[in-house]
Enzyme design. Structure first.
Site, PDB file in Angstrom:
ATOM      1  NE  ARG A 153      -5.075  -4.298  11.048  1.00 26.23           N
ATOM      2  CZ  ARG A 153      -5.471  -4.353   9.786  1.00 26.23           C
ATOM      3  NH1 ARG A 153      -5.657  -3.235   9.121  1.00 26.23           N
ATOM      4  NH2 ARG A 153      -5.669  -5.508   9.190  1.00 26.23           N
ATOM      5  CD  GLU A 204     -11.415   0.119  12.939  1.00 25.23           C
ATOM      6  OE1 GLU A 204     -11.939  -0.883  12.386  1.00 25.23           O
ATOM      7  OE2 GLU A 204     -10.428   0.710  12.464  1.00 25.23           O
ATOM      8  CG  HIS A 226     -11.237  -0.354   8.784  1.00 24.26           C
ATOM      9  ND1 HIS A 226     -10.714  -0.999   9.876  1.00 24.26           N
ATOM     10  CD2 HIS A 226     -10.441  -0.713   7.744  1.00 24.26           C
ATOM     11  CE1 HIS A 226      -9.669  -1.731   9.524  1.00 24.26           C
ATOM     12  NE2 HIS A 226      -9.471  -1.563   8.221  1.00 24.26           N
ATOM     13  CB  ILE A 249      -0.956  -0.001   1.210  1.00 22.23           C
ATOM     14  CG1 ILE A 249      -1.927  -1.189   1.115  1.00 22.23           C
ATOM     15  CG2 ILE A 249      -1.721   1.306   1.299  1.00 22.23           C
ATOM     16  CD1 ILE A 249      -2.737  -1.416   2.374  1.00 22.23           C
TER      17      ILE A 249
END
Length: 313
Positions: free
Chosen positions: A228, A257, A276, A147
């Site tokens: 994260r 979350e 997310h 990423i």
């Protein structure tokens, strides 16, 4: 005995045929996370997809499991995955999705779009003031993996100088002008116009971006958290931004979350919070990548070759 391949991936009919062709002697069963049965789990020797962690204890014959996601934290918890089961991930499958999301948030902050949206709700026609550009900016990416590499390439295409942090810098990574080891973080933070956190959860990364390091950043720098939530000290971020530091920030991951409704982060005007939603199966390319990786690994398994994205032997 023939392999029993339990496929929980969102596959097309054409893709089902490709899996069958890769392992013609195996029993192939396609199911969903919510529709998988106890009998299917009991028979499975190979499993693709996103099963509930508790379901893995009901798969005594399992030899190899490929997760549908890049992150495998939920399956590495003690007692979840039976001993001896090989675990592989779908690392890299959602790189484009997360990188594009991060860039969208970054450009929105540079152009003060959250402020403009707030003004729109109030029906105010007010000049938002000075803005930022990525041209000539230094973008520091903590986590120069799949990423991070994709994101750095996007930023470099807009004229930014990109620096990637990783443990091993012996090999170059596409998208970065420079690589540095993680121990150089403190020295690089004061130089960065953008700091992007794209790290996995681990004992080494937990709480990495604390109050001290947030205050090492330029007062008008931008922070992105897309890996994260545990990497960032959220209370420290709220305090630092409350002091008027940082141009802005964007969080796609938090701890916990969902983010609690009483979190002070909700009311910070130059902070973007997304639920997310950077990755997942929201882009067709992500789904196709995930299926392709599983199929490629099945071909490797059949040929006795090492598996890609190996997490646990």
């Amino acid at each position: 005995m023939a392999e029993y391949i339990l496929n929980l991936l969102p596959v097309t009919e054409e893709e089902k045929a490709a899996f069958q062709e890769a392992a013609p002697r195996a029993v192939h069963v396609c199911a969903g996370r919510r529709t998988v049965t106890a009998e299917q789990l009991e028979q499975a020797t190979i499993l693709f997809g996103w099963p509930r962690p508790a379901d893995l204890s009901r798969a005594p014959r399992l030899k190899w499991f490929q997760s549908m996601w890049a992150g495998t934290d939920e399956y590495l918890a003690p007692g979840v995955l039976p001993e001896g089961v090989v675990l592989t991930s779908s690392a890299g499958s959602n790189s484009q999705s997360v990188a594009e999301h991060a860039l969208a948030c970054l450009l929105a902050l540079c152009r003060r779009l959250p402020q403009c949206r707030d003004q729109q709700r109030e029906r105010l026609w007010t000049d938002p003031g000075k803005m930022k550009t990525l041209s000539g900016a230094t973008v520091l990416v903590a986590g120069a993996g799949h990423i991070g590499s994709w994101f750095a390439g996007l930023c470099r295409g807009l004229g930014a100088h990109t620096v990637g942090l990783k443990r091993d810098v012996s090999r170059s990574v596409e998208g970065f002008d420079r690589l540095a080891v993680m121990e150089e973080l403190d020295g690089l933070l004061p130089q960065a116009d953008v700091v992007a956190l794209m790290l996995p959860h681990s004992p080494q990364t937990e709480g990495l971006m604390d109050a001290r390091r947030l205050r090492l950043m330029k007062e008008d720098a931008i922070l992105l958290s897309m890996g994260r939530g545990s990497v960032l000290d959220q209370e420290a971020l709220a305090a630092v931004m409350g002091e008027g530091r940082l141009w802005g920030a964007a969080l796609d991951v938090t701890v916990p979350e969902p983010l609690p409704q009483d979190s002070p982060l909700w009311t910070i005007p130059n902070l973007i919070i997304t639920p997310h939603s950077a990755g997942g199966m929201r882009l067709e390319v992500t789904r196709a990548n995930c299926v392709r990786q599983a199929l490629d690994n099945l071909n490797r398994w059949q040929a006795g070759k090492p598996l890609e994205n190996l997490v646990r032997r």
